[in-house]
Design an enzyme around this catalytic site. Structure first.
Site, PDB file in Angstrom:
ATOM      1  N   LYS A 180      -2.234  -3.574   2.376  1.00 41.14           N
ATOM      2  CA  LYS A 180      -1.040  -2.887   1.849  1.00 41.14           C
ATOM      3  C   LYS A 180       0.160  -3.549   2.515  1.00 41.14           C
ATOM      4  O   LYS A 180       0.517  -3.231   3.647  1.00 41.14           O
ATOM      5  CB  LYS A 180      -1.098  -1.395   2.187  1.00 41.14           C
ATOM      6  N   GLU A 255      -0.221  -3.131  16.531  1.00 36.98           N
ATOM      7  CA  GLU A 255       0.756  -4.007  17.190  1.00 36.98           C
ATOM      8  C   GLU A 255       2.121  -3.443  16.833  1.00 36.98           C
ATOM      9  O   GLU A 255       2.516  -3.458  15.669  1.00 36.98           O
ATOM     10  CB  GLU A 255       0.589  -5.453  16.729  1.00 36.98           C
ATOM     11  N   CYS A 288       9.310  -8.733  16.699  1.00 38.77           N
ATOM     12  CA  CYS A 288       8.917  -7.701  17.658  1.00 38.77           C
ATOM     13  C   CYS A 288       8.881  -8.244  19.081  1.00 38.77           C
ATOM     14  O   CYS A 288       9.082  -7.520  20.044  1.00 38.77           O
ATOM     15  CB  CYS A 288       7.567  -7.116  17.266  1.00 38.77           C
ATOM     16  N   GLU A 386      14.327  -0.028  20.126  1.00 42.77           N
ATOM     17  CA  GLU A 386      14.129  -1.305  19.442  1.00 42.77           C
ATOM     18  C   GLU A 386      15.079  -1.355  18.249  1.00 42.77           C
ATOM     19  O   GLU A 386      14.967  -0.555  17.319  1.00 42.77           O
ATOM     20  CB  GLU A 386      12.683  -1.448  18.961  1.00 42.77           C
TER      21      GLU A 386
HETATM   22  P1  ADP Z   1       9.605  -0.475   9.589  1.00 43.81           P
HETATM   23  O1  ADP Z   1      10.218   0.811  10.071  1.00 43.81           O
HETATM   24  O2  ADP Z   1       9.876  -1.620  10.474  1.00 43.81           O
HETATM   25  O3  ADP Z   1       9.750  -0.758   8.129  1.00 43.81           O
HETATM   26  P2  ADP Z   1       7.034   0.722   9.347  1.00 43.81           P
HETATM   27  O4  ADP Z   1       6.174   0.938  10.511  1.00 43.81           O
HETATM   28  O5  ADP Z   1       7.609   1.925   8.690  1.00 43.81           O
HETATM   29  O6  ADP Z   1       8.103  -0.309   9.852  1.00 43.81           O
HETATM   30  O7  ADP Z   1       6.306  -0.111   8.225  1.00 43.81           O
HETATM   31  C1  ADP Z   1       5.297  -1.052   8.446  1.00 43.81           C
HETATM   32  C2  ADP Z   1       4.241  -0.877   7.383  1.00 43.81           C
HETATM   33  O8  ADP Z   1       3.736   0.453   7.480  1.00 43.81           O
HETATM   34  C3  ADP Z   1       4.737  -1.041   5.949  1.00 43.81           C
HETATM   35  O9  ADP Z   1       3.725  -1.683   5.184  1.00 43.81           O
HETATM   36  C4  ADP Z   1       4.897   0.388   5.486  1.00 43.81           C
HETATM   37  O10 ADP Z   1       4.783   0.544   4.089  1.00 43.81           O
HETATM   38  C5  ADP Z   1       3.736   1.050   6.194  1.00 43.81           C
HETATM   39  N1  ADP Z   1       3.865   2.501   6.333  1.00 43.81           N
HETATM   40  C6  ADP Z   1       4.995   3.226   6.480  1.00 43.81           C
HETATM   41  N2  ADP Z   1       4.712   4.547   6.560  1.00 43.81           N
HETATM   42  C7  ADP Z   1       3.361   4.662   6.472  1.00 43.81           C
HETATM   43  C8  ADP Z   1       2.442   5.761   6.496  1.00 43.81           C
HETATM   44  N3  ADP Z   1       2.859   7.007   6.617  1.00 43.81           N
HETATM   45  N4  ADP Z   1       1.126   5.496   6.389  1.00 43.81           N
HETATM   46  C9  ADP Z   1       0.677   4.235   6.277  1.00 43.81           C
HETATM   47  N5  ADP Z   1       1.483   3.156   6.233  1.00 43.81           N
HETATM   48  C10 ADP Z   1       2.813   3.350   6.327  1.00 43.81           C
END
Ligand code: ADP
Length: 487
Positions: A180, A255, A288, A386
């Site tokens: 995903k 990570e 990161c 961050e």
């Molecule tokens: P950022 O805030 O840097 O965009 P995220 O941690 O929100 O980082 O996003 C990293 C990945 O996690 C993306 O692929 C995002 O779609 C996914 N993601 C965000 N929220 C969820 C969730 N609740 N469950 C699973 N994956 C998620």
């Protein structure tokens, strides 16, 4: 229409499930951070799409897992060859989609994508080994068995690089995969899916579901058919995923973020220190690992800051497709606004902004100036949160104990940089730092054989070499007795 034409190729905007393209009832809009141009409507995955992908991955698992490292390695090496043959295309797609420098994609990042696949395929064949050993005449045989379906959730800052860092070892270990990718940067994953098909990777072994984290991501991490969850992203999202994983006791590898120190000792070569400091703006600060807190010994702070300023002044900001550009745009308006919020609050607080301090008004759009906040107030969010943008802070110290406490004084522990001219002194500092990776007089030297990951809130687990297989595989010990044999 389910394709969009970018970088001279046609990219499918639907999920890739069981070797076929799959639609979802809804889509979402993807734009380029370079100039806001519309790129396409992307399939917005829901629980049905995720279920289809996990079902396909589970169905493909028995044959793929039984194929063995050698046969899998042949297919994965073919895939790596195809990535290498398409470096230019992949680089152009990625630059349009996430705004990172085309120059970096072509020279380093996309060749590294191929290496991520090739390295782990070859490692599974040649290096994944533990010598058998005896216990009172019984032999311990240790093997790494495929575990099932690996769910991979990846971020937007280095989309295909970070995805293949997981895909490579997962597929080499004999797992099947559902990826995903981040919603803001779906395109290279789709093109890569086509390459897996061309390479002859069997249908269902590699699947991609596009969509939002809260929909597709949440459905995938909660799915009972998944045996591993590997995630790179933010701490708040990691906590949500950890809860989802807890219900099924699915092992996770995380990570996460960082707020790494970049320490300039009094005995440092200040030209080298300035060179390393300016690298912390790479990828418009969306890295990161960045050493975003420059900690400099008071006795050399002014001399260092002058050299650092000269390097920053020489940086060219602009279109990431231009080979002369050093800093491109931020990835997305929402992210740009978040970065601007940090800097606006620092400005309102009266913090000392040595350079930058806001959007690049000449370029407009998502271009944010490289910024340095000097001596932010202790406890200020500028030194603890961050920011993930081109915003660094600089603080001074006078003693080793002080800098060690400052360096370790955040919730993160991903990386650290130490610049010093004295080996013993540098070692005394690195011995005390809590971080997954420490670079001494260098930055970003990375080897796939080395462990990589974060301490404290920067992650769970390590990637690289055998560490990756320890996660994706079921490590098994078969104890064979000397007794009971009929031969
Ligand atoms: P950022 O805030 O840097 O965009 P995220 O941690 O929100 O980082 O996003 C990293 C990945 O996690 C993306 O692929 C995002 O779609 C996914 N993601 C965000 N929220 C969820 C969730 N609740 N469950 C699973 N994956 C998620």
């Amino acid at each position: 229409m389910h394709t969009i034409d970018v970088a001279g190729v046609s990219i499918d905007t639907r999920h890739f499930v069981n070797g076929q393209r799959l639609t979802s009832p809804a889509t979402y809009t993807n734009t380029s951070p370079i100039d806001g141009t519309f790129l396409g409507e992307i399939a917005r995955g829901d629980a049905d799409a995720v279920n289809a992908a996990v079902t396909a991955a589970r169905a493909a698992f028995p044959a793929w897992s039984k194929l063995g490292p050698k046969k899998r390695g042949e297919l994965l090496n073919k895939l790596a060859d195809l990535v290498e043959a398409n470096v230019e295309t992949l680089g152009n797609i990625e630059t349009l989609d996430n705004g990172a420098l085309l120059r970096s994609h072509l020279r380093g990042v996309m060749p590294r994508v191929a290496m991520n696949i090739r390295f782990f395929a070859d490692y599974a064949i040649n290096d994944l080994h533990h010598d058998a050993f005896e216990t009172r005449g019984h032999t311990n045989n240790i093997t790494w068995d495929p575990s099932g379906v690996a769910a991979l959730i990846t971020p937007w800052n280095a989309p295909l690089m970070l995805a293949t860092w997981k895909i490579g070892p997962a597929l080499a270990a004999g797992d099947t995969v559902v990826l995903k990718p981040a919603e803001w940067t779906p395109l290279t994953a789709s093109y890569f899916a086509d390459l897996t098909k061309q390479a002859g990777i069997p249908d269902g072994v590699f699947n991609v579901v596009f969509g939002y984290g809260t929909e597709a991501g949440a459905a995938l991490t909660a799915h009972t058919g998944v045996s591993r969850i590997s995630f790179t992203g933010s701490v708040p999202t990691a906590k949500i995923i950890a809860h989802a994983a807890a219900d099924n006791l699915t092992p996770v590898s995380f990570e996460l973020g960082g707020k790494s120190p970049c320490i300039v000792m009094a005995d440092a070569d200040l030209d080298l220190a300035a060179e390393i400091a300016v690298e912390q703006y790479d990828n418009a600060g969306q890295v990161c690992l960045s050493g975003t807190r420059i900690l400099v010994h008071e006795s050399v702070a002014d001399a260092f800051a002058e050299k650092f300023r000269d390097k920053v002044a020489a940086l060219k900001q602009g279109d990431p497709r231009d080979p002369d550009t050093d800093i491109g745009p931020q990835v997305h308006q929402a992210h740009f606004d978040r970065i601007k919020g940090f800097v606006d609050r620092a400005t309102a607080d009266g913090q000392d902004i040595l350079w930058g301090g806001g959007p690049n008004t000449e370029l407009g759009g998502l271009y944010f100036q490289p910024t340095l906040v000097k001596n932010p107030a202790p406890g200020s969010e500028i030194v603890s949160a961050e920011i993930f943008g081109p915003v660094l802070c600089m603080q001074t110290f006078t003693t080793d104990n002080e800098v060690i406490a400052m360096a370790n004084g955040t919730e993160f522990g991903l990386a650290a940089v130490v610049v010093s001219g004295d080996r013993d002194h540098a070692k005394r500092i690195t011995d005390e730092l809590v971080a997954g990776t420490i670079w001494v007089n260098c930055f970003f030297v990375r080897d796939l054989r080395a462990p990589f990951g974060g301490s404290k809130k920067s992650g769970i687990g390590r990637d690289g070499g055998t560490w990756s297989f320890d996660f994706y595989a079921d490590v098994k010990n078969t104890v064979v007795s000397p007794n009971g044999w009929k031969d």
